[in-house]
Design an enzyme around this catalytic site. Structure first.
Site, mmCIF file in Angstrom:
data_model
loop_
_atom_site.group_PDB
_atom_site.id
_atom_site.type_symbol
_atom_site.label_atom_id
_atom_site.label_comp_id
_atom_site.label_asym_id
_atom_site.label_seq_id
_atom_site.Cartn_x
_atom_site.Cartn_y
_atom_site.Cartn_z
ATOM 1 N N CYS A 397 0.823 -1.203 0.000
ATOM 2 C CA CYS A 397 0.000 0.000 0.000
ATOM 3 C C CYS A 397 0.862 1.259 0.000
ATOM 4 O O CYS A 397 2.026 1.246 0.405
ATOM 5 C CB CYS A 397 -0.926 0.019 1.223
ATOM 6 S SG CYS A 397 -0.041 0.194 2.793
ATOM 7 N N CYS A 398 0.250 2.343 -0.453
ATOM 8 C CA CYS A 398 0.770 3.687 -0.238
ATOM 9 C C CYS A 398 -0.427 4.493 0.246
ATOM 10 O O CYS A 398 -1.307 3.944 0.896
ATOM 11 C CB CYS A 398 1.441 4.256 -1.484
ATOM 12 S SG CYS A 398 0.426 4.221 -2.970
ATOM 13 N N ALA A 399 -0.507 5.766 -0.066
ATOM 14 C CA ALA A 399 -1.658 6.542 0.404
ATOM 15 C C ALA A 399 -2.924 6.134 -0.340
ATOM 16 O O ALA A 399 -3.902 5.690 0.254
ATOM 17 C CB ALA A 399 -1.389 8.035 0.252
#
Length: 446
Positions: A397-399
């Site tokens: 994941c990232c933002a």
């Protein structure tokens, strides 16, 4: 194609304990520098303000109901004792240097504000006797009713409170928090400061803690001006936002002191601009387990709040994550409940803190948003995914789950032979139904 093996973690050699005499000498030398510097610059700012005719005040009407409590001059004065003790009682010379750096930062910024924007305390204290009367008399010998916002007293209190809260526990920790509360309240009950001095002083104190963290790399260490044109544009964009917020605070203060709250986002945006200008993701001070120290949480809270709102706005109508292949998922930054549905979370969002209540494994490889990631975190990401996959499902994941995480998953697909080319990896991600935007080159294996 074989996955590059992760290098075995080196066995950290235990550092030899530094002689206490050397630590004590280092602290004494800092005190020899800091004490005269404090009294000389503080007195100079007071003297300079006393010669001006345009020194104003920022006072809320309700402050007139704050009682004068003469005995609180005792906790007010006690900060001087803790100032020296905190330097003298340290574990390492580096710890002494970092604490001294915080003191110096708070002092330089506060004195600069006192000179450029002096304010005056308006309350006249009643006559006092006994020990409080003596302490007030000594205080009045060098401290005039100027040097208000940001309160250097509060800034130093934040620094000293944080220094000891990490060393004290149990009943002594409780007593310490209570005494620090008294010190903080005493700036009002001794009629030494107005309310606006407290939040501005606290922000200064937490900034000093952020600038000189207890552990890890200093935010400004190894700064190199960014060469990526997009990073430079983003640095200018955030710097402009910081300048506008600062201007709003300065101009708005003429209408209402509440406008000074804009100093907080101004500072946060300036730090983010500094990150894109060349400091990199370390300004967010995110540990490999996804946690963030208190100072970073507070100083950068306005930016993190905006990042959370942006996350919700872009992903509220999308699934939280999508399956890619072989137990690897791609998604946005998860809630604790979503994260705990996986064996491991590989987190690439430098700006977001790991949610509380996590029971799964969490690996943070901090990367800045919207720009090509640095080689270090990118090179570690593919082996991290493959190692985590052997222990269960993996959420990368990232933002938003559109760019950093997508690029890393694409690189993992190519590096492990699940996709033969970068173009094929992009097609696999596109087939997942999630919008992705991959920087050129990030999905090519090293």
């Amino acid at each position: 194609m074989a996955v590059p093996a992760a290098a075995p973690a080196p066995i950290a050699a235990e550092r030899p304990k530094e002689p206490f005499s050397a630590i004590l000498l280092r602290a004494a030398l800092w005190l020899v520098l800091l004490a005269p510097l404090f009294y000389s610059t503080y007195g100079f700012a007071n003297w300079l303000a006393s010669r001006r005719d345009d020194v104003g005040s920022i006072v809320f009407a309700w402050e007139r109901d704050i009682p004068f409590m003469a005995w609180t001059i005792v906790p007010y004065w006690s900060i001087n004792l803790f100032y020296g003790m905190s330097l003298l009682l340290n574990d390492t010379k580096s710890g002494v240097d970092r604490l001294a750096g915080r003191y110096l930062t708070a002092q330089v910024i506060a004195i600069t504000c006192f000179i450029l924007f002096p304010l005056k305390a308006t309350f006249v204290r009643p006559e006092t006797s006994g020990l409080p009367g003596f302490l007030f008399a000594v205080l009045g010998g060098f401290d005039k009713p100027f040097n208000q916002a940001p309160s250097l007293h509060i800034a130093l209190l934040v620094i000293i409170w944080n220094h000891w809260r990490q060393r004290l526990s149990g009943i002594t920790g409780v007593v310490w928090h209570m005494w620090c509360f008294l010190i903080g309240a005493s700036v009002l009950t001794t009629w030494q400061h107005h309310f606006i001095d407290i939040p501005t002083g606290a922000l200064l104190g937490f900034f000093a803690l952020w600038l000189f963290p207890r552990e890890g790399e200093l935010p400004f260490a190894g700064f190199q001006l960014a060469t990526d044109p997009k990073a430079r544009r983003l640095a200018r964009f955030y710097a402009l936002g910081a300048a506008l917020a600062l201007a709003g605070a300065a101009l708005g203060a003429f209408v209402s002191a509440v406008a000074l709250i804009l100093l907080w986002p101004a500072l946060a945006l300036a730090i983010v601009a500094f990150a894109y200008a060349g400091a990199g993701p370390k300004v967010f001070q995110k540990a490999t387990d996804g946690t963030v120290p208190l100072a970073s949480r507070i100083v950068l809270w306005p930016y993190r709040l905006a990042a959370r709102i942006n996350l919700w706005a872009w992903t509220r109508k999308l699934p939280a994550h999508v399956a890619i292949t072989d137990g690897v998922f791609l998604g946005r930054f998860p809630t604790a409940r979503e994260a705990n549905g996986f064996g491991t979370v590989v987190d690439l969002a430098a700006e977001l803190e790991r949610p509380r209540g996590i029971s799964c494994r969490w690996t943070s490889l901090a990367m800045l948003d919207l720009v090509a990631p640095a080689p270090g975190p990118l090179d570690r990401a593919v082996p991290a995914i493959e190692a985590a996959r052997k222990r269960g499902t993996v959420l990368v994941c990232c933002a938003l789950g559109f760019q950093r995480s997508a690029g890393v998953v694409a690189g993992w697909l190519v590096a492990t032979g699940r996709s033969h080319t970068a173009a094929q990896a992009r097609k696999v991600l596109a087939a997942s139904g999630r919008p992705v935007h991959i920087h050129a080159g990030v999905d090519e294996p090293a």
